[in-house]
Design a protein around this motif. Sequence first.
Motif, PDB file in Angstrom:
ATOM      1  N   THR A 290       0.065   0.397   2.686  1.00 21.06           N
ATOM      2  CA  THR A 290      -0.398  -0.585   1.705  1.00 21.06           C
ATOM      3  C   THR A 290      -0.279  -1.992   2.272  1.00 21.06           C
ATOM      4  O   THR A 290       0.740  -2.347   2.853  1.00 21.06           O
TER       5      THR A 290
ATOM      6  N   ARG B 167      -3.792   4.437   6.151  1.00 21.76           N
ATOM      7  CA  ARG B 167      -2.615   4.606   6.999  1.00 21.76           C
ATOM      8  C   ARG B 167      -2.817   5.803   7.924  1.00 21.76           C
ATOM      9  O   ARG B 167      -3.293   6.854   7.512  1.00 21.76           O
TER      10      ARG B 167
ATOM     11  N   GLN C 259       2.024  17.576   3.701  1.00 19.44           N
ATOM     12  CA  GLN C 259       1.120  16.477   3.391  1.00 19.44           C
ATOM     13  C   GLN C 259       0.030  16.425   4.446  1.00 19.44           C
ATOM     14  O   GLN C 259       0.323  16.243   5.630  1.00 19.44           O
TER      15      GLN C 259
ATOM     16  N   GLY D 206      -7.878   5.706  -6.637  1.00 13.08           N
ATOM     17  CA  GLY D 206      -7.660   5.879  -8.069  1.00 13.08           C
ATOM     18  C   GLY D 206      -6.892   4.726  -8.687  1.00 13.08           C
ATOM     19  O   GLY D 206      -6.858   4.576  -9.893  1.00 13.08           O
ATOM     20  N   LYS D 207      -6.271   3.897  -7.855  1.00 10.23           N
ATOM     21  CA  LYS D 207      -5.543   2.755  -8.416  1.00 10.23           C
ATOM     22  C   LYS D 207      -6.385   1.480  -8.361  1.00 10.23           C
ATOM     23  O   LYS D 207      -5.925   0.415  -8.752  1.00 10.23           O
ATOM     24  N   GLY D 208      -7.578   1.595  -7.812  1.00 10.43           N
ATOM     25  CA  GLY D 208      -8.457   0.427  -7.763  1.00 10.43           C
ATOM     26  C   GLY D 208      -8.688  -0.052  -6.348  1.00 10.43           C
ATOM     27  O   GLY D 208      -7.798   0.042  -5.505  1.00 10.43           O
ATOM     28  N   PRO D 209      -9.885  -0.596  -6.092  1.00 15.10           N
ATOM     29  CA  PRO D 209     -10.286  -0.951  -4.730  1.00 15.10           C
ATOM     30  C   PRO D 209      -9.402  -2.028  -4.102  1.00 15.10           C
ATOM     31  O   PRO D 209      -9.288  -2.092  -2.884  1.00 15.10           O
ATOM     32  N   ALA D 210      -8.762  -2.862  -4.919  1.00 12.88           N
ATOM     33  CA  ALA D 210      -7.943  -3.926  -4.352  1.00 12.88           C
ATOM     34  C   ALA D 210      -6.758  -3.354  -3.583  1.00 12.88           C
ATOM     35  O   ALA D 210      -6.262  -3.979  -2.647  1.00 12.88           O
ATOM     36  N   VAL D 211      -6.301  -2.184  -3.986  1.00 11.74           N
ATOM     37  CA  VAL D 211      -5.083  -1.661  -3.373  1.00 11.74           C
ATOM     38  C   VAL D 211      -5.328  -0.413  -2.517  1.00 11.74           C
ATOM     39  O   VAL D 211      -4.384   0.209  -2.045  1.00 11.74           O
TER      40      VAL D 211
ATOM     41  N   LEU E   6      -4.609   5.527   1.136  1.00 10.55           N
ATOM     42  CA  LEU E   6      -3.625   5.537   0.057  1.00 10.55           C
ATOM     43  C   LEU E   6      -4.188   4.850  -1.181  1.00 10.55           C
ATOM     44  O   LEU E   6      -5.096   4.030  -1.087  1.00 10.55           O
ATOM     45  N   ASN E   7      -3.630   5.214  -2.331  1.00 14.50           N
ATOM     46  CA  ASN E   7      -3.930   4.516  -3.586  1.00 14.50           C
ATOM     47  C   ASN E   7      -5.334   4.727  -4.124  1.00 14.50           C
ATOM     48  O   ASN E   7      -5.804   3.914  -4.918  1.00 14.50           O
TER      49      ASN E   7
ATOM     50  N   MET F  10       2.640  -7.253   1.342  1.00 14.18           N
ATOM     51  CA  MET F  10       2.431  -6.388   0.188  1.00 14.18           C
ATOM     52  C   MET F  10       1.175  -6.872  -0.521  1.00 14.18           C
ATOM     53  O   MET F  10       0.851  -8.055  -0.450  1.00 14.18           O
ATOM     54  N   THR F  11       0.498  -5.975  -1.222  1.00 11.93           N
ATOM     55  CA  THR F  11      -0.713  -6.440  -1.918  1.00 11.93           C
ATOM     56  C   THR F  11      -0.332  -7.464  -2.986  1.00 11.93           C
ATOM     57  O   THR F  11      -1.113  -8.368  -3.280  1.00 11.93           O
TER      58      THR F  11
ATOM     59  N   ARG G  62      -4.973   8.803   6.250  1.00  9.79           N
ATOM     60  CA  ARG G  62      -5.050   8.904   4.777  1.00  9.79           C
ATOM     61  C   ARG G  62      -5.391   7.553   4.169  1.00  9.79           C
ATOM     62  O   ARG G  62      -4.881   6.523   4.607  1.00  9.79           O
TER      63      ARG G  62
END
Lengths: 453, 626
Positions: free
Chosen positions: B57, B99, B222, B90-95, B87-88, B432-433, B85
């Motif tokens: 992130t 990785r 994973q 489903g939590k929105g394109p900003a985040v 990550l995130n 961090m975002t 991968r």
Amino acid sequence: MHTIAAISTPQASGGIGIVRISGDDARTVASHVFTSVSGKTLEQIPGYTSLFGTVHDADGNFDQCVAANYRAPKSYTGENVVELSCHGGLYVIQRLLNACLSAGAVMAQPGEFTRRAFLNGKMDLTQAESVMEMISAQGKGAAAAARAGQEGLLYGRIHSVQKELTDTAAHLAAWADFPEENVPEVDSGKLEKTLKCMQSELEQMLQSFHTETILKNGVDTVIAGRPNVGKSTLMNLLSGSEKSIVTSYAGTTRDVVEDTISLGGIPLKLADTAGLHDTQDPVEQLGVLRSRRRVEGAQLILAVFDSSEALSQEDKNFVDMIGDTPAIAVVNKSDLPSKINIEYIKSQFKQIVYISALQGNGLQKLKDAVQQVLHLQQIDPAAGILFTQRQQGDVTRAGNAVSEALEALKSGMTLDAVTVCVEDAVSALLELTGESVSETIIDQVFEQFCVGK
Amino acid sequence: MEHEYDAGAFDVAVVGAGHAGIEAGLASARLGCSTLVFTINLDAVGNCPCNPSIGGTAKGHLVREIDALGGEMGRTTDECFLQSRMLNLGKGPAVHSLRCQIDRRKYSEIMKHKLELQENLFVKQAEIVDLRHAADGVRWELVTRMGAVYTVKAVVLATGTFLGGRIYVGEVSYESGPDGMFPAAFLSKPLQKLGLRLRRFKTGTPARVLRSSIDFTGLEVQKGDDPVVPFSYDTLVPGKNRAVCHVSWTNDQTKAIILKNIGRSPLYSGHIKGIGPRYCPSIEDKIMRFQDKPRHQLFIEPCGLNTEEMYLQGMSSSLPEEVQLQFYHTIKGLEHVQIMRCAYAIEYDCVDPLQMDATLEFREQPGLYGAGQFNGSSGYEEAAAQGIVAGINAALKVQDREPMILDRASSYIGTLVDDLVTKGVTDPYRMMTSRSEYRLVLRQDNADERLTPIGRKIGLIGDERWARFQQKEQQKVDELKRAQKTIFAPSEELNQLLVSHETSPVTTGVRLAELLKRPQLNYQVLAPVDKDRPDYPAAVFENTEIELKYEGYIKRQKADIAEMRRLEGRNLPRSMDYTTVNGLRSEAQEKLNKIQPMNIGQASRISGVSPADVSVLLIWLSKEHS
């Protein structure tokens, strides 16, 4: 540059009050709060000209207004400027400012109009020097005020909302920034509940700002009703002197009679008005017209009825006029046998007081009713009330941002969009103390969550 | 030094060949400066002494941005990743953040080779023991342990954890660089003599264990994403996932062993004075600070294809080796684990970044730049981001060109640099975002749109890449137009599709753009009705959809950005004594004197500088200029 707004006349009752809006979107903001009588918009008229009309907010029209249009660069600040002149009285003018802030303007910083004027080449060096000192002095004043505020209850109240919102933002941040570290999922149901709770808390704070204004400036109170129900007797009773001429003839009071009194610690700016009815008498007609305007612009209406007579059509027309304005039904002549349809009154008013103005009884009940209807009894003076426009501006901004967050959440937007709205709210509330939003939130992330490899 | 010899002159010297040094060296050489890169050990070029992964992130954003500017980290990662991968989702394109697990030796090897092949660049194994002004007072002299004296016009310090490095494992402590390399033991003193304010930070890493000693049965697996999204805009055909990671958990026994031995941790016994990163706590830190948490997660990650070393992410420690063995053995799957390299903490010297400008040049020492952990940051990606900024600016300075300053609205790189030089650091800084106020605009999908034109202007983006970039930008414009123009009639098929995705049917014609704005819909869902869709890369559609869906928020952030840039455009004089400015509060005067902001925008972000102070500055500035 943001479009800014502020009250530009002294903070005292006066003949007129002016809200000044400056910035690219000045006309757009004004168009949300002002509608001209002629139907023309500010976009359609040239600079240095004005429109006459009404100002309104979500609750409807609340005053007449002259909107003066200045087009960049020919204005005080060199930007687009609209000056909205209303009737004096802080209630109206603050309501107008609130409406402008809701319409997208940002509360002006101390000295900001002047600063913009200077930066846009509207002021020379000598003037600039004095402006600098002025701003500096204001800055010191603001800092002192902020310090004083920090010790106060208001600070505590803002702080607790800010803390809750920061926690929410921190959870959202930890959840987004540490996706693989077992941070609890964000539950959108719970999130919505928290945001709603914060929204209502912020609204209550704004309500307390309104209270503060009332306590400081008095409540525009109109005594109204159809002729000869005893309005002037009530006026004289309340003011403790023969302010109004009282006769048994209907229509004795033809003009508005005014006085300021203190009822249970609440300053009421009383206006006794001509009885509302259809009349052919041109002088009385004028008086009735004034009464109507007063009723429309009032903050509190004491609606007087005669209990010894059945309700007339005039009574009912008057009741319809009141609308959402806080009002108390004052049922007079309770010393005489009652003929009034009290069920109808009960259906129309939350507060009913029976008095005999002639005998002077029922005053205590009237005091209680005034407190009730203005929601003043809920305000604990120790609960901390908003005391500056700046704080009001911050709380308004925070409230708007929380509403946007809720809207994003409800419409099914991803949580990154919700997060930026929540952070905007935190940012607004941190404005006074000058802390950095991201640092505050990140500190909280590490305080609360076990994250990191 | 007693025996010194003149070893020649270069334009730019870079001290250190870690992630910061590599990007600095390559950028400088590619801009045409003769560049010398020093490393204490040539086998440690681009070493990853901590986790064998790149991105994550906000860090993934940084890698994308470095690539968009013309840096190397993204390309090299694409060449040697083992698992990728996003990550995130489903939590929105900003985040959204990319990785990759990497083959750590291969990464290092590729990077070393790239340095060796790079025109204008010479990479040399040597420890720098002295840094001083040359006799002309303008250039710099670097002295190696062997007495070689190099004269250069600009220096980038990227010393990582080597500078004054000291390792701690329980009661054992010795001077050392990372991964058993020797430390840079002499350079701190001359730096302090130059007026650089040094401080001690610390970081740590978990043990590497033997794969065959792990029991993988019953551990959660994973896997990587399919399809793989590459880091680099140059990677047209991404590689494939070649490894998996495993997840396990600590338990009550782990906790009991750690608590019993906590007194043997140098952190708790007080031997380590350095300040560790908050976000990278050791396992004993996590257990001490979050006592009510019953268990902590750990990831078992491969270090490469040609090694059996496995990395235990989440389990860094500075407890004695025997205690490490004890608590690792309490963990499911690690019951019989054999430690190949034990976990350790490392303490090192770094500088107060408030002494630097946003070019990463020291204000008081023209031509001297810093990057990476030396500047108080942490992480490979943060280091590389600063490396490319420092390398570019060192080269631009040598060539007498305008410096490159990336503001907060341009990138995470700009945000990182601004945070360092404006707010300073109290513990190693990680991206961090949540650090970006413009994160709906600064997305990983549009890093090229934001930075490739800048890279091109500077001279790090070649013609082919530029042509490809321009084509993509044109496609984005065309697709947005098409989405706004295309109207679907209210057919049975369309309405069935809408209803099946829990969104309301239409009764009149509806534009593609309007449908894409609905949170429930996307290009993939609409494919059956959107029959005339052109054949563009997926990234074009992704971008169009985000721009439409988040239009309101993006518009608002862009307005904030315009506002910020107005203030950013008003430069403040350098070496200014702010006590002479009437009207500033004394706290503001003090802070402004210390940080010497480059412009009003930066000044306004300093804590302790109020809006009224900013007004005073603006007016004072306008007065000075007239």
